[in-house]
Design an enzyme around this catalytic site. Sequence first.
Site, PDB file in Angstrom:
ATOM      1  N   ARG A  10       0.853  -1.185   0.000  1.00  0.00           N
ATOM      2  CA  ARG A  10       0.000   0.000   0.000  1.00  0.00           C
ATOM      3  C   ARG A  10       0.895   1.243   0.000  1.00  0.00           C
ATOM      4  O   ARG A  10       2.107   1.155   0.233  1.00  0.00           O
ATOM      5  CB  ARG A  10      -0.906  -0.003   1.224  1.00  0.00           C
ATOM      6  N   SER A  12       0.657   4.172   1.910  1.00  0.00           N
ATOM      7  CA  SER A  12       0.786   5.050   3.069  1.00  0.00           C
ATOM      8  C   SER A  12       2.239   5.088   3.536  1.00  0.00           C
ATOM      9  O   SER A  12       3.040   4.204   3.210  1.00  0.00           O
ATOM     10  CB  SER A  12      -0.106   4.566   4.214  1.00  0.00           C
ATOM     11  N   LYS A  80      -1.811  -7.730  11.224  1.00  0.00           N
ATOM     12  CA  LYS A  80      -3.159  -7.624  11.792  1.00  0.00           C
ATOM     13  C   LYS A  80      -4.207  -7.297  10.735  1.00  0.00           C
ATOM     14  O   LYS A  80      -5.408  -7.452  10.984  1.00  0.00           O
ATOM     15  CB  LYS A  80      -3.202  -6.581  12.906  1.00  0.00           C
ATOM     16  N   ASP A  81      -3.792  -6.864   9.547  1.00  0.00           N
ATOM     17  CA  ASP A  81      -4.739  -6.543   8.472  1.00  0.00           C
ATOM     18  C   ASP A  81      -5.065  -7.736   7.582  1.00  0.00           C
ATOM     19  O   ASP A  81      -5.947  -7.653   6.729  1.00  0.00           O
ATOM     20  CB  ASP A  81      -4.188  -5.423   7.584  1.00  0.00           C
ATOM     21  N   THR A 123     -10.772   5.979  17.052  1.00  0.00           N
ATOM     22  CA  THR A 123     -10.301   4.660  16.633  1.00  0.00           C
ATOM     23  C   THR A 123     -11.217   4.116  15.546  1.00  0.00           C
ATOM     24  O   THR A 123     -12.411   4.417  15.534  1.00  0.00           O
ATOM     25  CB  THR A 123     -10.256   3.663  17.813  1.00  0.00           C
ATOM     26  N   SER A 125     -11.075   0.739  15.036  1.00  0.00           N
ATOM     27  CA  SER A 125     -11.050  -0.686  15.381  1.00  0.00           C
ATOM     28  C   SER A 125     -12.278  -1.088  16.184  1.00  0.00           C
ATOM     29  O   SER A 125     -12.564  -0.501  17.237  1.00  0.00           O
ATOM     30  CB  SER A 125      -9.790  -0.995  16.192  1.00  0.00           C
ATOM     31  N   ARG A 127     -12.582  -3.852  17.855  1.00  0.00           N
ATOM     32  CA  ARG A 127     -12.059  -4.397  19.115  1.00  0.00           C
ATOM     33  C   ARG A 127     -11.764  -3.276  20.104  1.00  0.00           C
ATOM     34  O   ARG A 127     -12.155  -3.345  21.284  1.00  0.00           O
ATOM     35  CB  ARG A 127     -10.776  -5.194  18.839  1.00  0.00           C
ATOM     36  N   ARG A 128     -11.070  -2.240  19.655  1.00  0.00           N
ATOM     37  CA  ARG A 128     -10.723  -1.148  20.574  1.00  0.00           C
ATOM     38  C   ARG A 128     -11.969  -0.419  21.069  1.00  0.00           C
ATOM     39  O   ARG A 128     -12.047  -0.033  22.238  1.00  0.00           O
ATOM     40  CB  ARG A 128      -9.759  -0.176  19.885  1.00  0.00           C
ATOM     41  N   LYS A 129     -12.943  -0.201  20.197  1.00  0.00           N
ATOM     42  CA  LYS A 129     -14.183   0.468  20.621  1.00  0.00           C
ATOM     43  C   LYS A 129     -14.855  -0.320  21.737  1.00  0.00           C
ATOM     44  O   LYS A 129     -15.301   0.251  22.737  1.00  0.00           O
ATOM     45  CB  LYS A 129     -15.135   0.615  19.431  1.00  0.00           C
ATOM     46  N   ARG A 145     -10.782   6.936  10.529  1.00  0.00           N
ATOM     47  CA  ARG A 145     -10.246   6.233   9.369  1.00  0.00           C
ATOM     48  C   ARG A 145      -9.140   7.067   8.732  1.00  0.00           C
ATOM     49  O   ARG A 145      -8.973   8.236   9.004  1.00  0.00           O
ATOM     50  CB  ARG A 145     -11.358   5.988   8.344  1.00  0.00           C
ATOM     51  N   ASN A 147      -4.914   7.067   6.917  1.00  0.00           N
ATOM     52  CA  ASN A 147      -3.574   6.679   7.344  1.00  0.00           C
ATOM     53  C   ASN A 147      -3.194   7.424   8.624  1.00  0.00           C
ATOM     54  O   ASN A 147      -3.922   8.306   9.098  1.00  0.00           O
ATOM     55  CB  ASN A 147      -2.556   6.899   6.218  1.00  0.00           C
ATOM     56  N   GLN A 149      -0.975   9.673   9.401  1.00  0.00           N
ATOM     57  CA  GLN A 149      -0.810  11.118   9.316  1.00  0.00           C
ATOM     58  C   GLN A 149      -2.166  11.827   9.221  1.00  0.00           C
ATOM     59  O   GLN A 149      -2.360  12.887   9.824  1.00  0.00           O
ATOM     60  CB  GLN A 149       0.071  11.482   8.110  1.00  0.00           C
ATOM     61  N   THR A 150      -3.112  11.240   8.485  1.00  0.00           N
ATOM     62  CA  THR A 150      -4.455  11.815   8.386  1.00  0.00           C
ATOM     63  C   THR A 150      -5.131  11.830   9.748  1.00  0.00           C
ATOM     64  O   THR A 150      -5.756  12.825  10.154  1.00  0.00           O
ATOM     65  CB  THR A 150      -5.311  11.013   7.390  1.00  0.00           C
ATOM     66  N   ARG A 151      -5.007  10.741  10.484  1.00  0.00           N
ATOM     67  CA  ARG A 151      -5.631  10.668  11.800  1.00  0.00           C
ATOM     68  C   ARG A 151      -4.991  11.650  12.780  1.00  0.00           C
ATOM     69  O   ARG A 151      -5.679  12.275  13.593  1.00  0.00           O
ATOM     70  CB  ARG A 151      -5.570   9.236  12.334  1.00  0.00           C
ATOM     71  N   CYS A 240     -11.277  -8.129  10.962  1.00  0.00           N
ATOM     72  CA  CYS A 240     -11.196  -6.791  11.548  1.00  0.00           C
ATOM     73  C   CYS A 240     -12.537  -6.311  12.093  1.00  0.00           C
ATOM     74  O   CYS A 240     -12.588  -5.436  12.956  1.00  0.00           O
ATOM     75  CB  CYS A 240     -10.694  -5.795  10.511  1.00  0.00           C
TER      76      CYS A 240
END
Length: 312
Positions: A10, A12, A80-81, A123, A125, A127-129, A145, A147, A149-151, A240
């Site tokens: 990818r 990113s 993990k993806d 987040t 994710s 799972r994290r939520k 959502r 990459n 740097q965007t987040r 995911c």
Amino acid sequence: MKSSIRIGTRGSKLALWQAQHVADRLAAAGLTPEIVIITTTGDVVLDRSLDKIGAKGVFTEELEQGLRTGHVDIAVHSAKDVQSSIPADLELLAFLEREQVNDVIVSFDPALDLQRPDLVLGTSSTRRKAMLKRFLPHAVTAEARGNLQTRLRKLEEGQYHGLVLAYAGVHRMEYDSLIRFVLPETQYVPATGQGSIAIECARSLEPDLKAKLRRILDHEATHVCLVAERAFLRTMEGGCSIPSFALATLAPGGTVRLHGGLISLDGQHWLDEQQTAPLAAAETLGVRVAEAVLARGGQQILDDIRQQRQLS
């Protein structure tokens, strides 16, 4: 055996860091790597959460097509993806040595207080939520959502007080100074494969080349752990979009220990299981732990999640 290796990735910054890390390893071993950037569905569809776009192969499908056509020789993924089941014509060739596995909370506020009543954490994710709803129930989770740097730009703009991310990506991108909290992996158990880089190839790739790539790139201890974790994930029929978790570690006496489980979307129901097995039985261990979780109520949690999503 050819020496030129085309590496699919990818685009990113984090994905390119991972691909370059692989390229450097190959170059040091006398091969000639070339990085090929491929855009995936997950890079394009940013207006919906992962569970809304299906999540299965969302970051890997286009890379896998490149393997099939011979456009690239190997594909580099965040482990993990990678979806729970790999297509029959492809295989996971190697796993690079794992980075620290923890989730972390990053913020531009050095005095971030996790107990503030209006806390907003970003987040993407599932799972994290769910875990945040269980362990920080006063916090509001907001979709994050894009990459890294965007987040971080959204964080700096004030859309969140903090972001929940994998330590590995934060560290590789040299944002360690923004880490305010390292979440304990015994409580915030990570996603399958978190912290490792996976190398995928076509089964039809030249056998001698596959063997050489495996020798150069594969980290044996990490590989054993991820075999157990991925067998757990595959048996759970998750990905995911399912709030499952699994962390395998090497234990004394030539054994591997797996801590795997599942949490409901609202964080209210938590099921986990810990078991140990010989290294050679890592895959069987993953299946056994998953079956135990499913039998103790995990199947009902999964059924409830799927029903909720059909209604939403």
